[in-house]
Design a protein around this motif. Sequence first.
Motif, mmCIF file in Angstrom:
data_model
loop_
_atom_site.group_PDB
_atom_site.id
_atom_site.type_symbol
_atom_site.label_atom_id
_atom_site.label_comp_id
_atom_site.label_asym_id
_atom_site.label_seq_id
_atom_site.Cartn_x
_atom_site.Cartn_y
_atom_site.Cartn_z
ATOM 1 N N GLU A 195 7.131 6.912 2.304
ATOM 2 C CA GLU A 195 7.095 7.039 0.850
ATOM 3 C C GLU A 195 5.846 6.404 0.258
ATOM 4 N N ARG A 198 11.788 6.096 3.426
ATOM 5 C CA ARG A 198 13.146 6.563 3.170
ATOM 6 C C ARG A 198 13.815 6.745 4.522
ATOM 7 N N SER A 202 17.210 8.354 6.607
ATOM 8 C CA SER A 202 18.373 9.237 6.573
ATOM 9 C C SER A 202 18.879 9.383 8.001
ATOM 10 N N TRP A 206 16.547 3.025 2.167
ATOM 11 C CA TRP A 206 15.116 2.787 2.306
ATOM 12 C C TRP A 206 14.869 1.448 2.988
#
Length: 151
Positions: free
Chosen positions: A69, A81, A83, A89
């Motif tokens: 980011e 970030r 996932s 984050w």
Amino acid sequence: MSTSEHFVLADEWLLNAPTARVYAVLADPSRYPTWWPQVRSAVPLDADRGHATVRALLPYTMHLTVTRESVDPDAGLLRARLSGDLDGWCSWRVTPSASGFTRARFDQQVRVTPWVMRLWARWARDLALANHRAMMRGGERGLEAYLAGRR
């Protein structure tokens, strides 16, 4: 504030190496497995994303997609970030310290996503936090050795 499925974590490492060198190493996540034992793999997917697998003490390998980011060498800031098994984050802030060492502060705000991990986190939160501490200790020791040329 941390809840059973949400974690707000902060760790700080003092490293005996130049600030620019520490920043450069932390800015290259594809090399993390060379110095951080708990980062089992880090595979670039494109210029801004990669897939990582991490495992510390607990018998569970986490799979993460890490998306860059922010990269700001002047401010010593790296932010990504997350996932996959974690959603949220993480960031590094790398600054010189008054003692002449380099301070690397790691902040993370995440939510565990697999149902089994969410259930487990409700009942064994202290173990999850101990697992995180073990991972961070391994990273700090590994980075110290790497920066000193011992790894």
